[in-house]
Design a protein around this motif. Structure first.
Motif, PDB file in Angstrom:
ATOM      1  N   UNK A  23       0.971  -1.283  -0.029  1.00 51.98           N
ATOM      2  CA  UNK A  23      -0.550  -0.201   0.013  1.00 51.98           C
ATOM      3  C   UNK A  23       0.550   0.580   0.127  1.00 51.98           C
ATOM      4  N   UNK A  24       0.690   1.720  -1.229  1.00 52.92           N
ATOM      5  CA  UNK A  24       1.306   3.295  -0.653  1.00 52.92           C
ATOM      6  C   UNK A  24       1.185   3.777   0.220  1.00 52.92           C
ATOM      7  N   UNK A  25       0.260   4.306   0.641  1.00 51.57           N
ATOM      8  CA  UNK A  25       0.037   5.140   1.892  1.00 51.57           C
ATOM      9  C   UNK A  25       0.636   4.836   3.385  1.00 51.57           C
ATOM     10  N   UNK A  26       1.227   3.559   3.158  1.00 52.51           N
ATOM     11  CA  UNK A  26       1.748   2.755   4.101  1.00 52.51           C
ATOM     12  C   UNK A  26       3.462   2.769   4.432  1.00 52.51           C
ATOM     13  N   UNK A  27       4.728   3.494   2.861  1.00 44.74           N
ATOM     14  CA  UNK A  27       5.457   3.790   2.980  1.00 44.74           C
ATOM     15  C   UNK A  27       5.811   4.776   2.435  1.00 44.74           C
ATOM     16  N   UNK A  28       7.050   5.328   2.265  1.00 45.93           N
ATOM     17  CA  UNK A  28       7.725   6.582   1.348  1.00 45.93           C
ATOM     18  C   UNK A  28       8.820   6.073   1.490  1.00 45.93           C
ATOM     19  N   UNK A  29      10.302   5.191   1.764  1.00 46.23           N
ATOM     20  CA  UNK A  29      10.893   4.822   1.018  1.00 46.23           C
ATOM     21  C   UNK A  29      10.871   3.451  -0.144  1.00 46.23           C
TER      22      UNK A  29
END
Length: 77
Positions: A23-29
């Motif tokens: 899920x793209x909302x759960x990670x930034x890197x």
């Protein structure tokens, strides 16, 4: 749209799958993508990484719809 995660060569065997989604909302890197996709396993120091087919470091930012790939070290002879 989720982040597509791909594992290659021996990492595919180690993870028991060749692809995953995060899920793209759960990670930034990239490192966080690995953490989620590997169920918290530490990121090995010698793993090669790519975002959208471009070499990346573990602190590279990721976004919705990206493809993140992990490769074991490559040797030749």
């Amino acid at each position: 749209m989720p982040i597509q995660v791909k594992f290659f060569a021996s990492l595919r065997e180690r993870m028991g799958r060749g692809e995953d989604q995060v899920d793209a909302d759960a990670v930034t890197t990239v490192a966080q993508v690995w953490e989620f996709a590997s169920d918290g396993e530490p990121l090995p120091a010698n793993i090669l990484m790519a975002v959208n087919h471009e070499h990346a470091e573990s602190d590279h930012p990721v976004a919705d719809g990206d493809e993140v790939a992990f490769f074991p070290p490559v040797t030749g002879g």
